[in-house]
Each structure stands twice: as C-alpha cells, then as structure tokens.
Write an enzyme that holds these catalytic residues in place. Sequence first.
Site, PDB file in Angstrom:
ATOM      1  CB  CYS A 163     -29.220  -4.924  17.046  1.00 40.94           C
ATOM      2  SG  CYS A 163     -28.494  -3.342  17.463  1.00 40.94           S
ATOM      3  CG  HIS A 171     -26.105  -7.296  15.781  1.00 43.12           C
ATOM      4  ND1 HIS A 171     -26.452  -6.484  14.725  1.00 43.12           N
ATOM      5  CD2 HIS A 171     -25.783  -6.471  16.808  1.00 43.12           C
ATOM      6  CE1 HIS A 171     -26.352  -5.224  15.114  1.00 43.12           C
ATOM      7  NE2 HIS A 171     -25.948  -5.182  16.357  1.00 43.12           N
ATOM      8  CG  ASN A 207     -24.337  -2.101  15.613  1.00 39.09           C
ATOM      9  OD1 ASN A 207     -25.330  -2.404  14.959  1.00 39.09           O
ATOM     10  ND2 ASN A 207     -24.324  -2.142  16.929  1.00 39.09           N
TER      11      ASN A 207
HETATM   12  N1  COA Z   1     -10.970   5.815  20.782  1.00 40.80           N
HETATM   13  C1  COA Z   1     -10.052   5.752  21.741  1.00 40.80           C
HETATM   14  N2  COA Z   1     -10.338   5.448  23.008  1.00 40.80           N
HETATM   15  C2  COA Z   1     -11.618   5.186  23.321  1.00 40.80           C
HETATM   16  C3  COA Z   1     -12.646   5.237  22.358  1.00 40.80           C
HETATM   17  C4  COA Z   1     -12.275   5.574  21.053  1.00 40.80           C
HETATM   18  N3  COA Z   1     -13.179   5.647  20.060  1.00 40.80           N
HETATM   19  N4  COA Z   1     -13.813   4.928  22.950  1.00 40.80           N
HETATM   20  C5  COA Z   1     -13.549   4.688  24.242  1.00 40.80           C
HETATM   21  N5  COA Z   1     -12.224   4.855  24.460  1.00 40.80           N
HETATM   22  C6  COA Z   1     -11.511   4.709  25.714  1.00 40.80           C
HETATM   23  C7  COA Z   1     -12.418   4.925  26.921  1.00 40.80           C
HETATM   24  O1  COA Z   1     -12.565   6.282  27.193  1.00 40.80           O
HETATM   25  C8  COA Z   1     -11.657   4.197  28.002  1.00 40.80           C
HETATM   26  O2  COA Z   1     -10.628   5.034  28.434  1.00 40.80           O
HETATM   27  P1  COA Z   1     -10.252   5.101  30.025  1.00 40.80           P
HETATM   28  O3  COA Z   1      -9.847   3.697  30.375  1.00 40.80           O
HETATM   29  O4  COA Z   1      -9.168   6.100  30.050  1.00 40.80           O
HETATM   30  O5  COA Z   1     -11.525   5.520  30.669  1.00 40.80           O
HETATM   31  C9  COA Z   1     -11.014   3.036  27.241  1.00 40.80           C
HETATM   32  O6  COA Z   1     -11.036   3.387  25.849  1.00 40.80           O
HETATM   33  C10 COA Z   1     -11.726   1.711  27.439  1.00 40.80           C
HETATM   34  O7  COA Z   1     -13.110   1.916  27.326  1.00 40.80           O
HETATM   35  P2  COA Z   1     -14.126   0.737  27.434  1.00 40.80           P
HETATM   36  O8  COA Z   1     -15.519   1.257  27.251  1.00 40.80           O
HETATM   37  O9  COA Z   1     -13.843  -0.096  28.628  1.00 40.80           O
HETATM   38  O10 COA Z   1     -13.703  -0.087  26.135  1.00 40.80           O
HETATM   39  P3  COA Z   1     -14.196  -1.484  25.664  1.00 40.80           P
HETATM   40  O11 COA Z   1     -13.062  -2.391  25.499  1.00 40.80           O
HETATM   41  O12 COA Z   1     -15.379  -1.972  26.447  1.00 40.80           O
HETATM   42  O13 COA Z   1     -14.738  -1.145  24.213  1.00 40.80           O
HETATM   43  C11 COA Z   1     -16.848  -0.804  23.094  1.00 40.80           C
HETATM   44  C12 COA Z   1     -15.798  -0.237  24.037  1.00 40.80           C
HETATM   45  C13 COA Z   1     -18.001   0.161  22.997  1.00 40.80           C
HETATM   46  C14 COA Z   1     -16.200  -0.992  21.737  1.00 40.80           C
HETATM   47  C15 COA Z   1     -17.329  -2.167  23.634  1.00 40.80           C
HETATM   48  O14 COA Z   1     -17.639  -2.052  24.996  1.00 40.80           O
HETATM   49  C16 COA Z   1     -18.528  -2.719  22.915  1.00 40.80           C
HETATM   50  O15 COA Z   1     -18.440  -3.140  21.774  1.00 40.80           O
HETATM   51  N6  COA Z   1     -19.681  -2.789  23.611  1.00 40.80           N
HETATM   52  C17 COA Z   1     -20.885  -3.430  23.174  1.00 40.80           C
HETATM   53  C18 COA Z   1     -21.419  -2.863  21.916  1.00 40.80           C
HETATM   54  C19 COA Z   1     -22.727  -3.446  21.617  1.00 40.80           C
HETATM   55  O16 COA Z   1     -22.927  -4.618  21.752  1.00 40.80           O
HETATM   56  N7  COA Z   1     -23.629  -2.577  21.220  1.00 40.80           N
HETATM   57  C20 COA Z   1     -24.982  -2.739  21.151  1.00 40.80           C
HETATM   58  C21 COA Z   1     -25.545  -3.971  20.804  1.00 40.80           C
HETATM   59  S1  COA Z   1     -26.292  -3.725  19.353  1.00 40.80           S
END
Ligand code: COA
Length: 326
Positions: A113, A253, A283
């Site tokens: 990224c 980003h 993204n």
């Molecule tokens: N729809 C519904 N629920 C979802 C889901 C979706 N698309 N994706 C994940 N969940 C659920 C998970 O299974 C988890 O459920 P559980 O608590 O029963 O296990 C819950 O939501 C929370 O998951 P978590 O991973 O803790 O969520 P989060 O708040 O961290 O959000 C991301 C997830 C991926 C959006 C977030 O972590 C993120 O943006 N990460 C960084 C991304 C990034 O920077 N990427 C690369 C850099 S380029």
Amino acid sequence: MYKARIVGTGSYLPERVLNNSDLEKMVDTNDEWIVSRTGIRERRIAADNQATSDLALEASKEALASAGIKPEEIELLVVATITPDMLFPSTACILQAKLGAKKAVCFDLNAACTGFIYALSCVKQYLEMGTYKTALVVAAETLSKVTDWQDRNTCVLFGDGAGAAVLRREQTERGVMGVYLNSNGNYAELLNMPAGGSKIPATENTVRERLHFLKMKGNEVFKIAVQSMVKSANEAVRVNNLTWDDVKFIIPHQANTRIINAVAKRVGVPIEKVFFNIHKYGNMSAATTAVGLDEVVKKKGVKKGDILELVAFGAGFTSGACIIRW
Ligand code: COA
C-alpha cells in the site's frame, strides 16, 4: 535547484460497482457492520478481461494528457503494484508496449500500500540527479483477483483502481520534497498472499486450501497501521522543516476510516484537511494514494505552492510519507 515536479495526474476506476448489499448476498455480513467498522460503502471491481496493466493504461493516458506529454517522451516508467499481470515480465514493461512509451526504462516496485510513495521517492532521485528528465509513475491494483470472496474478514475491504503521475526534472522549488520511508519485515505473516511464489508454488493443494488469496490478521494490523502512519506523517513534516499548519491537504492511505481518524487525531490535523474516498473505493493498496492525489488536485482546488502530504502503510510492513509542493 532541480526538483521532480508533478506536471500531470490521472486515475481510472473500473465501471463495475460492488456495494455492501451485494456483499450481504455473498458472505455473512451487513451494511451496518461494514460502514461502522470500516467506512466503506462500495468498491470498484475490474472486469474479467481487465488486467492491472489495463487499468494502469487508462490512468496513464489521462495523466499524460493533463501533462501535455507524449508517451515517446517518457524515459522512466515505474509501476507500483502487488497484483501484477503476471510474475514476469513486469507490468511496467507490459504497460510500456500498450502505451507506446518506446524510450522508457521500465520496472515494477512492490511496497504494497506504500508503493506509490516509494515509487515517487525512487523517481525523484533519478530526476534530481539528471539521469532522466521525464518519468511516469503508476500505481495500479486488481485486488479483486486475489481476494477470497468466501472470507468476510477480508472481502469487504478491497477494491480495484489505478492512479498515475507524470514527473519532470525542472529548475524549481516545487515538486516532490523530502520523503520519509520505513520498512519492518518482522510482520510479514500478518498480511500476505502465501502461495504462488517460490516458497509455496502453485499446486492443486494450494488452490484447494485457498492459499492464492490475500490473508490478513486485521486486528493486529490495525494497531501497527495507526502507529506507523502517525510516525511517517510526522517525520515527513519534520524532515522538510514544516509544521502541520503549512500542510493544505493530507492524503492518507484508505484502509479504514477509523485508522485515518486516529492518525489525524494523533498528529493533530483538523479533519477538514484530511482527504477521504474510502467510502467509494475501499482499499486499493498502492493505487489508493495515487487516485487520492488525482482527486485532490482536480476537485479540491489545489493551487501553485500548496503543500500536500501523502502517507501510507502496508504489507511488509512498509510505511512512508512524502511532501509535495504543488
Ligand atoms: N461482517 C460482519 N462481521 C465481521 C466481518 C464482516 N465483514 N468481518 C469480521 N467480522 C466479525 C469477526 O468475525 C469478529 O467476530 P467475533 O467477535 O464473533 O469473533 C468481529 O467482527 C470483530 O472482528 P475484528 O477483526 O476484531 O474487527 P475489527 O474491529 O478489528 O475490524 C478490520 C476488522 C479488518 C476492519 C480492521 O481490523 C482493520 O481495518 N484492520 C486493518 C486493515 C489494514 O490496515 N489493512 C492493511 C493495511 S493496507
């Protein structure tokens, strides 16, 4: 003093829009979760017959037209991508042929990224040294082709697109100023595509085990993304002897609205200065900041002398920020 000045920008987004309600039909997710946890409402998806170089071509044509430069004038062509048309030859060489950039020296750059910022910093050196006079930097991705459409943790996050910038060696104070880059290979396992390279070549098993798709431990990546982007954003301002008051727009980003908000808050930039397009495109890895730059330049009334900052974070991990004096 010679600088690498950006003399034209362009972008291209594929026509097909995939919105959150479309995704509700594909995996166990919902619009409310996606919008509140990420800020993404829809993303663009390349057609089956569109490769990364095809998106790159459209963005490049627009950038060259806005710069008033012919393909034959390009001496250096760098494509930042993690979704190349194929492992080799480089997407830059494939683009060269499509564009007719006969004179250009071409190569790809993989910094995930942060790729557009790494590529700008690389091209800046060549132009300032006088090795080349005219360069084209393209950041293009077809992440939809490496997304696991059965994995709700990742498939809601990514989209396809391309952005391009034409740079020229000029005697000026304007252009790509000091850049801050950082890499940390200790976190490679948090965000990667396991198979298809020399470590795990493609087999029937790797396909069955879905190892040719992007894998991410989102929660762990989130925290490091915020820390790294804060550090990069501040360092780029510092190495250029600027203050945040000097910066007109910050183009971060776009991985998650919550990451961008946290970064803005920690560096102390008013949110009005922060550019968002994540709701439309998700993204797009390297293409995100390139498309962001084009949109800011064309839609936000950027004037000569305005200071812009690009800042990004991605797989590697890589991070970086660059200051552009428009
Ligand atoms: N729809 C519904 N629920 C979802 C889901 C979706 N698309 N994706 C994940 N969940 C659920 C998970 O299974 C988890 O459920 P559980 O608590 O029963 O296990 C819950 O939501 C929370 O998951 P978590 O991973 O803790 O969520 P989060 O708040 O961290 O959000 C991301 C997830 C991926 C959006 C977030 O972590 C993120 O943006 N990460 C960084 C991304 C990034 O920077 N990427 C690369 C850099 S380029």
